[in-house]
Design a protein around this motif. Sequence first.
Motif, PDB file in Angstrom:
ATOM      1  N   GLU A  16       0.983  -1.341  -0.053  1.00 12.72           N
ATOM      2  CA  GLU A  16      -0.110   0.082  -0.050  1.00 12.72           C
ATOM      3  C   GLU A  16       0.732   1.311   0.009  1.00 12.72           C
ATOM      4  O   GLU A  16       0.705   2.264  -0.808  1.00 12.72           O
ATOM      5  N   ARG A  20       1.219   4.173  -2.782  1.00 14.89           N
ATOM      6  CA  ARG A  20       1.008   5.515  -2.838  1.00 14.89           C
ATOM      7  C   ARG A  20       2.017   6.250  -3.075  1.00 14.89           C
ATOM      8  O   ARG A  20       1.894   7.376  -3.993  1.00 14.89           O
ATOM      9  N   ALA A 132      -2.549  -2.354  -6.862  1.00 20.82           N
ATOM     10  CA  ALA A 132      -2.957  -1.403  -5.543  1.00 20.82           C
ATOM     11  C   ALA A 132      -2.762   0.224  -6.168  1.00 20.82           C
ATOM     12  O   ALA A 132      -3.436   1.061  -5.702  1.00 20.82           O
TER      13      ALA A 132
END
Length: 325
Positions: A16, A20, A132
């Motif tokens: 994650e 980002r 993701a």
Amino acid sequence: MPTAEIADARDPIAIELAARIIRGGGLVAFPTETVYGLGADAGNPLAVARIFEVKQRPRIDPVIIHVADLAAARIYGRFPAWAPSVAQRFWPGPLTMVVERNQATPPIVTAGLDTVAIRVPAHAAALDLIRAAGCGIAAPSANLFGFVSPTTAAHVAEQLSDRIDLILDGGACSIGVESTIISTIGARPSLLRAGGIPLEELEEALGPIDISMDAVDRPQAPGQLKKHYATRTPLSITDRDSEESRRGEKTGLLTLTPPTEDSRYEATEILSSTGDLREAAANLFAALRRLDILGLDRIVARPVPESGLGRAIMDRLRRCAVRDE
Ligand code: TXA
Ligand code: MG
């Protein structure tokens, strides 16, 4: 920039965080089944520009876009009628397809070409990261331009750790040489780079494939540049022992199977005790790096059979053996 954190690629929180960073225009090194990639959002020209800076890679050398499936690949490129079935058969896996570029692919990714290279990696962490991030990830191998590709997170850290945002550590790459690249442009498919999918397997699926790996004057793939994948130590490919020993040079040996003769080498790297070419490919780059840091005068590499993954191994060794002229 401070030293990049190395995070466990199996940790969902690390994925994650990496996603980002990618979405925010940063750079993440991540494992694939072939070699580690240095990834950025493929749709973000500034982020892709940073890849070129960090790697000291010439802007004329296009990068591969990594996607999770064929549907996502179609955002970036147009596949001729015969290509999707090939993609379905070999993806996820170490096959890169060069197709016509779509508008969604920024010119910096393709170095201004009208074609784009795309692949779906067969690595859980790479696919998790792509999903993701929600975008294609443009990624060359995570090494300084012209050097041996990294097959562990430590290899990446040695060269790039103070220049990138995060390294995902997925252990050693299972294939160990870069993807096979085919071009779908033109009447027949052509091989631009030997790699993780053996040519024999591709020809079984596709019929005869033209080989255009040695376009030296205007390389379509700098993997095609004569000198590439290079160690600092000069490397020669030879079957014979006499010349190197007679010169009394400090020499290391890179060999597929255990040597039968008494060793006069400072160090010996055996790529596979059983002569298995897949195992040898997986060990190749790490073995070259280990020899390269010993301060040897020369690395002597024994030729391997040019079938299966042996074709990619010999291609890398030959480009490594070319010195600046
Ligand atoms: O296994 C791999 O392919 C690894 C992992 C990270 O996916 N990536 C890799 O990337 O080896 P790189 O940048 O080191 O090598 C990509 C090669 C380059 O030689 C480049 O010139 C070629 O792909 N390439 C990229 N786009 C192309 C295009 N449109 N036409 C021809 N060659 C292209
Ligand atoms: Mg590379």
